[in-house]
Every structure is written in C-alpha cells, then in structure tokens.
Design a protein around this motif. Sequence first.
Motif, short mmCIF file in Angstrom:
data_model
loop_
_atom_site.label_atom_id
_atom_site.label_comp_id
_atom_site.label_asym_id
_atom_site.label_seq_id
_atom_site.Cartn_x
_atom_site.Cartn_y
_atom_site.Cartn_z
N LEU A 124 59.82 -4.04 -75.99
CA LEU A 124 59.63 -5.35 -75.38
C LEU A 124 60.20 -6.48 -76.23
O LEU A 124 60.94 -7.33 -75.75
CB LEU A 124 58.13 -5.60 -75.14
CG LEU A 124 57.48 -4.84 -73.98
CD1 LEU A 124 56.01 -5.17 -73.88
CD2 LEU A 124 58.18 -5.18 -72.66
N SER A 125 59.86 -6.51 -77.52
CA SER A 125 60.35 -7.61 -78.38
C SER A 125 61.85 -7.52 -78.58
O SER A 125 62.54 -8.55 -78.63
CB SER A 125 59.62 -7.57 -79.73
OG SER A 125 58.26 -7.91 -79.59
N ARG A 126 62.38 -6.32 -78.69
CA ARG A 126 63.82 -6.18 -78.88
C ARG A 126 64.61 -6.61 -77.65
O ARG A 126 65.67 -7.25 -77.77
CB ARG A 126 64.17 -4.73 -79.26
CG ARG A 126 63.99 -4.43 -80.75
CD ARG A 126 64.14 -2.96 -81.06
NE ARG A 126 62.94 -2.22 -80.69
CZ ARG A 126 62.78 -0.91 -80.90
NH1 ARG A 126 63.75 -0.21 -81.45
NH2 ARG A 126 61.65 -0.32 -80.57
N ILE A 127 64.10 -6.30 -76.48
CA ILE A 127 64.78 -6.74 -75.26
C ILE A 127 64.72 -8.26 -75.15
O ILE A 127 65.70 -8.91 -74.76
CB ILE A 127 64.16 -6.07 -74.02
CG1 ILE A 127 64.35 -4.54 -74.08
CG2 ILE A 127 64.78 -6.63 -72.75
CD1 ILE A 127 65.79 -4.09 -74.15
N GLN A 128 63.58 -8.84 -75.49
CA GLN A 128 63.47 -10.30 -75.47
C GLN A 128 64.39 -10.94 -76.49
O GLN A 128 64.99 -11.99 -76.23
CB GLN A 128 62.01 -10.71 -75.74
CG GLN A 128 61.09 -10.51 -74.57
CD GLN A 128 61.50 -11.31 -73.35
OE1 GLN A 128 61.60 -12.53 -73.39
NE2 GLN A 128 61.74 -10.62 -72.23
N ALA A 129 64.53 -10.32 -77.66
CA ALA A 129 65.46 -10.83 -78.66
C ALA A 129 66.89 -10.80 -78.15
O ALA A 129 67.65 -11.75 -78.34
CB ALA A 129 65.34 -10.01 -79.95
N LEU A 130 67.25 -9.72 -77.49
CA LEU A 130 68.60 -9.60 -76.94
C LEU A 130 68.82 -10.64 -75.84
O LEU A 130 69.91 -11.23 -75.74
CB LEU A 130 68.81 -8.19 -76.39
CG LEU A 130 70.23 -7.81 -75.96
CD1 LEU A 130 71.21 -7.97 -77.10
CD2 LEU A 130 70.25 -6.37 -75.43
N LEU A 131 67.80 -10.88 -75.05
CA LEU A 131 67.89 -11.89 -73.98
C LEU A 131 68.15 -13.28 -74.57
O LEU A 131 69.05 -14.00 -74.12
CB LEU A 131 66.59 -11.88 -73.17
CG LEU A 131 66.45 -12.95 -72.08
CD1 LEU A 131 67.48 -12.74 -70.99
CD2 LEU A 131 65.04 -12.92 -71.50
N VAL A 132 67.37 -13.65 -75.57
CA VAL A 132 67.55 -14.97 -76.20
C VAL A 132 68.90 -15.05 -76.90
O VAL A 132 69.58 -16.08 -76.87
CB VAL A 132 66.41 -15.25 -77.20
CG1 VAL A 132 66.62 -16.59 -77.90
CG2 VAL A 132 65.07 -15.25 -76.48
N PHE A 133 69.33 -13.94 -77.53
CA PHE A 133 70.62 -13.90 -78.23
C PHE A 133 71.77 -14.12 -77.24
O PHE A 133 72.68 -14.91 -77.51
CB PHE A 133 70.77 -12.56 -78.93
CG PHE A 133 72.07 -12.43 -79.70
CD1 PHE A 133 72.21 -12.99 -80.95
CD2 PHE A 133 73.13 -11.72 -79.16
CE1 PHE A 133 73.40 -12.87 -81.66
CE2 PHE A 133 74.32 -11.60 -79.84
CZ PHE A 133 74.46 -12.17 -81.10
#
Length: 353
Positions: free
Chosen positions: A290-299
């Motif tokens: 979850l956090s990694r996908i959100q990080a990729l989204l913001v990136f």
Amino acid sequence: MINIPRACLLLVGGAVGDRFGARRVMITCDSVMLATTVILAVATFGLGAPTWLLLCTGLIVGIVDAFYLPASGSMPRRLVGKDNLPQALALQQTGNQVVTLAGGPIGGILVALAGLAGVAVVDAITFALVLCVLIAIRSAISVDPPSSRQNIFKQVAEGIRVAMRHPVLRPSLILTAAAAGFLLPVIALLIPLFCRSQHWSVTSAGIITGAQSGGVLLVALSVVRFGRLRRQGISAAGGLAVASAGIGSLALAPSVACAAGFACLAGAGLGLFTTHIGPLILGTAPEEYLSRIQALLVFVQSVTLLAMNNVLGNLARFAGPAAALVTCALVLLVTAAIALGSPSLRRVDSVAS
C-alpha cells in the motif's frame, strides 16, 4: 529545498512505510515536524528569518514529506477498508480543497498579525493535534504487515515491478501522469497566464480559479453523499474527457463569466477523475504494497507536473496561453479515448472484486 529531497526519497519512504507500518511512520514524521516548528518559532523570534534558516526548514519538510505522504496516503484503506474507500477519499479531497482555498488568506492574516514566529507556533499546535489523533486511533486500524528483512532498495524495486505488471495499476498510473501533466498545470499556471493575455483583472483570475475549485468540490461532495459510479475505470476516463471539454472551451471564452463556467466544468471533470482513480488505485493495491504504491503515485504526479509546468510555460510564452490550453485539452481527450478502450479499465470492478 522541499521538492528535490521529497522526489528523491519518495520511493524509499513508501518501502519504509510498508516495512515498519504506516501509522508508526506517520507518528515519527509528525513528531519531527512538531519539533521543527517549535525550534523554528524560537529561532525566528530571536533571529528573524535568515535565508539559511528557511532553507534548512525546507529541507526538513521535504525529507519528512517523502516518508509521510506514502504512509498517510495508504491510511484511508487501513481505516475504512475497501467498501467505504470512495466516500472516505472524496471527503478527504473535500477537506483538501477547503484547506487550499482558505489556507492562503488565513496564512497571510497570521503573518501580518504574528509574523513567522507566530505562524510556526500555530503550525506546531496543528502537528500536536494530529499526533494526538494518530495515537488515539490505534485500536481502529488494521494490523500492519510484519516487518521484512529484505534490503530496502529491493523492496522499492519490487513495489515498482508489482505496479508495472498489475493490469489495473499500470494504466491507472498512466492516467494519473496524464492528469498531473496536462490538467493540474491549467489551474496553477495557464489560467493566470490566460487571464493576463486577455487583460482581465486579478480578481477575475481568482473568480475563474475559484469556479474550478467549486466544480471539484461539487463532485466530491456528491460522491460523499451518494457514493461513486459503478464503473470506476470508465468514470475516471470520463472525468478526463469532461475536463478536456472544459479546458478547450476555456481557451475560447469571450468573457470572465463564460471562462468561470468552463473552469467549473473542468473542475467537475477533475473531481470525477480523482474521486474514482484514487479508490481504484488504493483499492486494487495489494495489502503489503500500500505505501509503496502510494509513493509511486505521488512520484509520478510530482515528476510529471514538474516537467510539464516548464514545457507548458514555454509553450504559453511562444504560442500563447490559449494554444497551451488547447494542447492540454487535446492530450487529455486522446488519453481518455485510449483509456476507454482499455479492457482492464473497462472490467476494473470485476478485477477489484
């Protein structure tokens, strides 16, 4: 000093959130910001606002954001699960829009009345309140996945690999990149330039920008009240098409009133897109990512927005703001058409279930 460290560390921040738990990361980051704002208040009270102090504060904010944003982005699903995720994210978006509209004027008043030191004190109070909330909601959050001993950079790479291979996440991230590159700059960059080229007043630019925000709020509140549309992928793509119509019409607007109406239409399209793409990405992401996908989204959003702000700014300089608006409208329309033809996005509800 904020944007560069945030962009460089975002993906690492997402891996840290999945490894150690989103709530724990948020508490740590909030505590750092609480200490930073207290120190800033004391320092500015005695030293004023020297450049080096502001740069150091910006650096800390950028680093903390890189870890906080992925963790906080994953929290709605951890708090409400998948069923109520659209309403939760729409409510969050409503709050963001209200804060964005009110934050500037309130900040200006605080600076005028209390200076930077006073603003830092108010900021510290808000971080303290958030810290209390994070501690209080412990029992309401699902248990975080166990920590992994895998190398943190391997975890980053694994998160990217999962997103790129996922039949829904991959096209959803591409849609998000298109919106970040050709929809968000319209609000912050092209509308002010267009108003200037039309010799409209600053007040007129504010009215048009406010109309756009009103369109976003209207759709977000509708989702809060009635829930999302059934076909998330098609609805997100449809939002880009609606925004395209609004932006293209805005480029030909003969008056401020017409421009405000078209901006509201573009905002409604943005609201339709965000209220459906957000739950789609967060709802289909595997629990342990979850956090990694959100990080990729913001990136993806940050890098695309940074690049296209420069491209569209130069296009507006040489060809005019109206040409830049038409370009954005055409790209968004083509993107929406491609997305509507994507089998994975058309079947997204069955995939998510």
